[in-house]
Design an enzyme around this catalytic site. Structure first.
Site, PDB file in Angstrom:
ATOM      1  N   THR A  97      18.957  25.874 -26.869  1.00 28.24           N
ATOM      2  CA  THR A  97      18.087  25.184 -27.817  1.00 28.24           C
ATOM      3  C   THR A  97      18.819  24.882 -29.117  1.00 28.24           C
ATOM      4  O   THR A  97      19.729  25.601 -29.515  1.00 28.24           O
ATOM      5  CB  THR A  97      16.834  26.028 -28.147  1.00 28.24           C
ATOM      6  OG1 THR A  97      17.235  27.307 -28.673  1.00 28.24           O
ATOM      7  CG2 THR A  97      15.977  26.225 -26.908  1.00 28.24           C
ATOM      8  N   GLU A 144      12.489  25.481 -32.270  1.00 30.32           N
ATOM      9  CA  GLU A 144      13.619  25.427 -31.341  1.00 30.32           C
ATOM     10  C   GLU A 144      13.392  24.289 -30.344  1.00 30.32           C
ATOM     11  O   GLU A 144      12.291  24.124 -29.837  1.00 30.32           O
ATOM     12  CB  GLU A 144      13.777  26.740 -30.593  1.00 30.32           C
ATOM     13  CG  GLU A 144      14.030  27.931 -31.505  1.00 30.32           C
ATOM     14  CD  GLU A 144      14.212  29.214 -30.719  1.00 30.32           C
ATOM     15  OE1 GLU A 144      14.890  29.173 -29.679  1.00 30.32           O
ATOM     16  OE2 GLU A 144      13.665  30.242 -31.144  1.00 30.32           O
TER      17      GLU A 144
END
Length: 203
Positions: A97, A144
């Site tokens: 991420t 994220e």
């Protein structure tokens, strides 16, 4: 008038401003006569019978109904900021991420969202998590973003993250394997959402 050299103001008829929100359109009109600027009143805009307003848009975002604000804004609500380093848990799970450091004031509730990550003029389909990562013990609130079919280093870049649709609430999982299975489902759900969009209209 002194600093912007305003000659005309366009306002909604229910404008309120100043201490205690005591100022209104009539006050502006009176001041305009003395200070040589005019005031025009913009009639309310209705979509599906509901009045478009900043408070209504903030309410929808606060309820996670990010897909419903697009018609009112003329675009998706977006977060902007810089990509920063994180715990790299996503990489260990097989879903690396990008962590977005953002100062955007209007954040939707914690959860998982189908998103577009805008890197310059390039728009990348992605799945984003807003929350505290409860499976790993609650930490600070983070944003994220897992970018689909993407494997480039974008640390330090400033990007924009458009919130397309809420997928689900954030929740704590009993095991890492259960979390990985759910992430796969989230990605598949986002792919279905993107396939359902009119991409020509989205461009």
């Amino acid at each position: 008038v002194d600093h912007l050299h305003a000659t005309k103001l366009w306002v909604g008829k229910d404008l309120r401003f100043g201490q205690g929100r005591k100022g209104d359109v009539e006050d502006l009109i009176c001041w305009g006569k003395d200070l040589d600027f005019s005031v025009a009143i913009v009639e309310p805009i209705l979509i599906d019978g509901a009045r478009v307003s900043s408070s209504r848009i903030r309410q929808l975002i606060g309820e996670g109904r990010v897909d419903e604000v697009k018609n009112m804004l003329g675009r998706y609500h977006f977060l902007s900021g810089r990509i920063v380093g994180g715990h790299e848990r996503g990489r260990g799970l097989g879903f690396p991420t990008a962590n977005l450091s953002t100062r955007t004031e209007v954040l939707p509730p914690d959860g998982i969202y189908a998103t577009w990550l805008h890197r310059g003029d390039v728009r990348l389909p992605s799945v984003s998590s807003i929350g505290v990562n409860p499976t790993f013990g609650e930490g600070p609130r983070t944003v994220e973003c897992f970018i689909m079919n993407f494997d480039e280093n974008i640390y330090g870049e400033t990007v924009k993250l458009s919130l397309v649709q809420r997928i689900r609430d954030e929740k704590k999982f009993s095991s890492v394997d259960t979390l990985i299975a759910q992430i796969r489902d989230d990605v598949a759900c986002a792919e279905n959402i993107f396939r359902g969009l009119n991409l020509a209209a989205e461009s």
